[in-house]
Design a protein around this motif. Sequence first.
Motif, short mmCIF file in Angstrom:
data_model
loop_
_atom_site.label_atom_id
_atom_site.label_comp_id
_atom_site.label_asym_id
_atom_site.label_seq_id
_atom_site.Cartn_x
_atom_site.Cartn_y
_atom_site.Cartn_z
N UNK A 98 -23.85 0.80 -37.24
CA UNK A 98 -23.48 0.31 -35.89
C UNK A 98 -23.85 -1.17 -35.75
N UNK A 99 -22.88 -2.02 -35.44
CA UNK A 99 -23.22 -3.44 -35.31
C UNK A 99 -23.78 -3.72 -33.90
N UNK A 100 -24.25 -4.95 -33.73
CA UNK A 100 -24.96 -5.29 -32.49
C UNK A 100 -24.09 -5.21 -31.25
N UNK A 142 -23.64 -1.72 -30.34
CA UNK A 142 -24.90 -1.20 -29.82
C UNK A 142 -25.10 -1.63 -28.36
N UNK A 143 -24.80 -2.89 -28.08
CA UNK A 143 -24.95 -3.37 -26.70
C UNK A 143 -24.05 -2.60 -25.75
N UNK A 172 -22.95 0.48 -26.14
CA UNK A 172 -23.51 1.82 -25.99
C UNK A 172 -24.70 1.80 -25.03
N UNK A 173 -25.59 0.80 -25.21
CA UNK A 173 -26.79 0.72 -24.38
C UNK A 173 -26.44 0.46 -22.92
N UNK A 174 -25.42 -0.38 -22.69
CA UNK A 174 -25.01 -0.65 -21.30
C UNK A 174 -24.49 0.61 -20.63
N UNK A 175 -23.74 1.40 -21.41
CA UNK A 175 -23.18 2.65 -20.86
C UNK A 175 -24.27 3.58 -20.36
N UNK A 176 -25.37 3.65 -21.12
CA UNK A 176 -26.41 4.63 -20.81
C UNK A 176 -27.49 4.08 -19.90
N UNK A 177 -27.38 2.80 -19.55
CA UNK A 177 -28.43 2.13 -18.79
C UNK A 177 -28.74 2.87 -17.49
N UNK A 178 -30.03 3.08 -17.19
CA UNK A 178 -30.37 3.76 -15.94
C UNK A 178 -30.01 2.88 -14.75
N UNK A 179 -29.61 3.51 -13.64
CA UNK A 179 -29.21 2.75 -12.46
C UNK A 179 -30.42 2.01 -11.91
N UNK A 180 -30.20 0.82 -11.37
CA UNK A 180 -31.34 0.00 -10.97
C UNK A 180 -31.65 0.08 -9.47
N UNK A 181 -31.03 1.02 -8.75
CA UNK A 181 -31.24 1.16 -7.30
C UNK A 181 -31.01 -0.17 -6.59
#
Lengths: 116, 150, 334
Positions: free
Chosen positions: B1-3, B6-7, B9-18
Amino acid sequence: MNYIMAFLFSGFVCFIAQLIYDHSKLTPGHITSLFVVIGSFLDLFHIYDKLVEVFHAGALIPITSFGHSLMHGAMAATKEYGVFGIAMGMFDLTAAGITAAILFGFLVAIIFKPKS
Amino acid sequence: MDRKEYDQLAEELKPSSHGIKNAFNAFLYGGVMGVIAQGVLEFFMNVYNCNEKEATPMMIITLVFVACLLTGLGIYDKIASHAGAGTFIPITGFANSMSSSALDSKSEGLVLGIGANMFKLGGTVITYGIVSASLLGVIRYVFTLFGTIG
Amino acid sequence: MSSHFLGQSVKLENVYIASTGTTCGPLEYAGPLGSCFDKFFDDYHCGESSFEKAERKMLRDALDICLKREQMKYKDVELYIGGDLMNQITNVHYLAREIPKPFVGIYGACSSFCLSMGVASLMIEGGFIDNAISLVSSHNATAERQYRYPVEYGVQKKSTTTFTATGAVATLLTSQPTNVRIEAVTFGKVIDYSQEDPNDMGRAMAPAAYDTILSHFQDLKRSFKDYDLVVTGDLSTYGHKILKEMLQRHHIDVVHYNDCGCMLYDINKQEVFQGGSGCACSALVTMGHLYPLLKEKKYKRVLVVATGALLSPMMSAQKESIPCVAHAISLEVV
């Protein structure tokens, strides 16, 4: 009425700061520095004075007011001492706040223990 | 998986920041801070029978004192965890940054600890306040000389 | 003595866990695993004058409990290996003054637990020593002071933040057979996926955990199915999700997988943001919770992948991204 105005303005400034904090990587240190610069910039054309007239304490309590007060003290002293007044009068209005923060900060550090 | 992947994927799963709740809280706490300041200001205006300008330093000293005290008691950071910018933007946030730095460095002694570290966080506000006020002050002073702005 | 590195991993024959000692702070005690730990402190100062001294006290207590179980003294152990999160690995080094035996200080940030266990295991497997102590600790307030802000500074934590666990763990490893052994060790490569946010460790560390897990499986020709449980150190809820997704996208069947940061606290009830982190997080969960389960033979084989963000606040301020590493040890019932 003064209270409502104070609530609205102070709340608004904090609201903007929170939006910046949540949507950027800036730390509170960055944001407060930025707001101080904005405050002194708004004093350039006497805009901040108008804000204080309308919103009273609401405009005096955010950190923007610190920049405004620094600038204001500096400018007032230029009337008497020319360009040297900028340095001579810089702390005229903010002395109380800074002195209080240093003194009480020191006393708190002596008396209390960090809680975590 | 390249960077890049990865970014993504990580953005998709990011927890909501309220974000909305935080902004609302900041508005609320910041507003309440303004109301308290106004109350203290008017109190001193009545007691010392003076105008708003003269009462301002008294109001600021009072609020700074309360903020330092709450920091020492370990309450300020608990309020701040809800209030966010509502507590770091008002002058009380400046007082908190100074007193918390001092308190935290207590274990390193009076000079190398408290003395040297007090301005660790709050210093930036003073630095940029002075730098910007000086630069803008010179500009305005020059304008005043030519009579463009009073 | 025939073991040799297979890629990044090595299989071990002669390393056993003899005893352990765990101490923790108030929040860890209040968490779901609270009753597993030998001793807890309800105050972050632990009766000492500074947080650093408090962390050292936790370490000393953990070490004393560990040795007392085997009726051993400091001098009966041949080698000590340990680490914590501070600059100069302050807390274990200052404690080591009281230890009359060789001391090896290691730093792997939050991966220090598996790193120290791994190095100690190799020493024993090599036949150089008969026993060794692994010693790790972390403390919420000392870590906050060094890596973030003064503890009383009012700053709102970002939603991706993790909470540094407070605790210390000492583990006695020996060459004398006991009921649980360290069966394999994998040392990780330092991986950097250009993540810059120091408030988002889970996201920075997940690729390192991924790399180490894959190397471990490849080197030993295994998969998740060969373990009753695979735990990562402190990826937290967010990092845990990312790693799972990464593995699944590479068609790896992820079963029996959890994260110590999610196990140590009750994420929904306790104010720990995304979950626990720090050396103590993986160490407390492994030695306090998983080791007893292995002893009772509830699990047969467990893989612990401790993750570490090798971040320096100075380099973060210089806009550098965060290098991360993960080391793994596999525990097995004899």
